[in-house]
Write an enzyme that holds these catalytic residues in place. Sequence first.
Site, PDB file in Angstrom:
ATOM      1  N   ASN A 228       0.876  -1.173   0.000  1.00  0.00           N
ATOM      2  CA  ASN A 228       0.000   0.000   0.000  1.00  0.00           C
ATOM      3  C   ASN A 228       0.911   1.220   0.000  1.00  0.00           C
ATOM      4  O   ASN A 228       1.323   1.720   1.038  1.00  0.00           O
ATOM      5  CB  ASN A 228      -0.900  -0.027   1.238  1.00  0.00           C
ATOM      6  CG  ASN A 228      -1.919   1.106   1.243  1.00  0.00           C
ATOM      7  OD1 ASN A 228      -1.789   2.087   0.517  1.00  0.00           O
ATOM      8  ND2 ASN A 228      -2.922   0.974   2.093  1.00  0.00           N
TER       9      ASN A 228
ATOM     10  N   ARG B 147      -2.321  -1.537  -3.897  1.00  0.00           N
ATOM     11  CA  ARG B 147      -3.389  -0.548  -3.838  1.00  0.00           C
ATOM     12  C   ARG B 147      -3.103   0.535  -4.871  1.00  0.00           C
ATOM     13  O   ARG B 147      -2.011   1.091  -4.919  1.00  0.00           O
ATOM     14  CB  ARG B 147      -3.449   0.089  -2.451  1.00  0.00           C
ATOM     15  CG  ARG B 147      -4.485   1.208  -2.355  1.00  0.00           C
ATOM     16  CD  ARG B 147      -4.136   2.174  -1.247  1.00  0.00           C
ATOM     17  NE  ARG B 147      -5.115   3.256  -1.144  1.00  0.00           N
ATOM     18  CZ  ARG B 147      -4.866   4.414  -0.565  1.00  0.00           C
ATOM     19  NH1 ARG B 147      -3.679   4.668  -0.058  1.00  0.00           N
ATOM     20  NH2 ARG B 147      -5.799   5.341  -0.509  1.00  0.00           N
TER      21      ARG B 147
ATOM     22  N   HIS C   4     -10.595   5.889  -1.316  1.00  0.00           N
ATOM     23  CA  HIS C   4     -10.508   5.115  -0.069  1.00  0.00           C
ATOM     24  C   HIS C   4     -11.492   3.946  -0.093  1.00  0.00           C
ATOM     25  O   HIS C   4     -11.916   3.452   0.953  1.00  0.00           O
ATOM     26  CB  HIS C   4     -10.790   5.987   1.170  1.00  0.00           C
ATOM     27  CG  HIS C   4      -9.806   7.082   1.393  1.00  0.00           C
ATOM     28  ND1 HIS C   4     -10.181   8.322   1.863  1.00  0.00           N
ATOM     29  CD2 HIS C   4      -8.471   7.147   1.200  1.00  0.00           C
ATOM     30  CE1 HIS C   4      -9.113   9.101   1.954  1.00  0.00           C
ATOM     31  NE2 HIS C   4      -8.065   8.407   1.555  1.00  0.00           N
TER      32      HIS C   4
ATOM     33  N   ARG D 225      -4.790  19.025   2.111  1.00  0.00           N
ATOM     34  CA  ARG D 225      -5.775  19.343   1.085  1.00  0.00           C
ATOM     35  C   ARG D 225      -6.933  20.134   1.676  1.00  0.00           C
ATOM     36  O   ARG D 225      -7.407  19.841   2.771  1.00  0.00           O
ATOM     37  CB  ARG D 225      -6.283  18.067   0.423  1.00  0.00           C
ATOM     38  CG  ARG D 225      -5.286  17.449  -0.538  1.00  0.00           C
ATOM     39  CD  ARG D 225      -5.714  16.071  -0.985  1.00  0.00           C
ATOM     40  NE  ARG D 225      -5.155  15.033  -0.126  1.00  0.00           N
ATOM     41  CZ  ARG D 225      -5.418  13.745  -0.250  1.00  0.00           C
ATOM     42  NH1 ARG D 225      -6.263  13.325  -1.177  1.00  0.00           N
ATOM     43  NH2 ARG D 225      -4.858  12.871   0.552  1.00  0.00           N
TER      44      ARG D 225
ATOM     45  N   GLU E 147      -6.889  -2.228   5.025  1.00  0.00           N
ATOM     46  CA  GLU E 147      -6.881  -2.218   3.558  1.00  0.00           C
ATOM     47  C   GLU E 147      -6.039  -3.364   3.007  1.00  0.00           C
ATOM     48  O   GLU E 147      -6.372  -3.948   1.966  1.00  0.00           O
ATOM     49  CB  GLU E 147      -6.346  -0.875   3.061  1.00  0.00           C
ATOM     50  CG  GLU E 147      -7.258   0.299   3.373  1.00  0.00           C
ATOM     51  CD  GLU E 147      -6.591   1.638   3.126  1.00  0.00           C
ATOM     52  OE1 GLU E 147      -7.127   2.419   2.324  1.00  0.00           O
ATOM     53  OE2 GLU E 147      -5.546   1.895   3.747  1.00  0.00           O
TER      54      GLU E 147
END
Length: 395
Positions: free
Chosen positions: A7, A90, A179, A238, A381
Amino acid sequence: MKVLVINSGSSSIKFQLFKMPEQEVIASGLVEKIGLKNGEIHYNTQKKSVNIEMEIPDHAVGLREVVNLLMSSASGVISNVDEIEMIGHRVVHGGKEFLNTVEINQDAIDRIKSLFNLAPLHNPPNHVGIVVAQDIFPNARQIAVFDTSFHQTIPEKAHTFAIPLKFRDEHDIRLYGFHGISHHYVSQKAIEYLHNPKAKLIVIHLGNGCSMTAVKDGKSIDHSLGFGPNQGLIMGTRSGDIDQGVIFYLMEKFNMGAQEVSDLLTKKSGMLGLTGDSDLRGIEERANNGDETAQLALEMNTYRIKKYIGTYTAVLNGLDAIVFTAGIGENSELIRAKVCEDMSYFGIELDANKNSIRSKEIREISTEYSRTKVLVIPTNEELQIAKECFAFQQK
């Protein structure tokens, strides 16, 4: 079979080596602070833990150090790279190109690279992870799992922007969502916990990147991130939602080019822009010590989350549970408390004592009288990617 999951994020690399289908973790770890002189590598097996501080200039160096640890005589768990049969990667943005998990070939690599402009902070390091892994593990099957795939169920009325339809139909400009690997994993865990496959859920993924998903019947029906991973919640660097008029004003008033504005909104805004720090732990400490700038940033951050809870409760026409996950969502008692404050109209009542408990297990932190359950579910994940890789192997 052994499946290594990589990932590769904007400033970190998470990795786990699984024995499948047992879902047994053979080794795991984290490479963080990539690009800084005080980079860190944390590596764990059932018998050994290793922590290294070193300069990690880029993702390629970080990944090669991970492989060195996996094969180390002191802490290794494999004797050669061919023991690993599959590598699961990922990839943040699949655009319209990738709707499902795919096996990686040169065509797939080229198409992932063509999507860099849609996720400039993430797709490039995802791509690096793939290229380096191909070099190190030449005989392993390389599989890409996309964050955008889970959100393919978002209906047209929610994923279409109110601009001329030719931009959607001819140029694929629409809401994609991100996500998704995390939201998929966590929502399934919540459904299992609630024993309700039709549960109405709001999953709140809070890390350096942040997003929220409205989940109904196990499917994503709306999501806070959009065409790129920039809108919605206030994130580490962000801005999240912003009046587009501000963009035009910046360009006209300050003679900023498109790339300058993009860099401002994706790399220099959010909590970093508000406080000078993108690490929430430091911001919380400053706020506790009376720093008004840090306090304002936290109020803005949690206010934005509350607004989305209201929006998605309307979209779902009800709410069974909200779920906090990812690094901040799982670990920040303060953020969870501020989000749930003054939310009794939505049936959300937090138990302060339960909220203060840290655990790696699923936990319910709402009061016994709360009509809406508040859950903290650690995301995984990497396990979700390993499961999808193994399922792909079975096809």
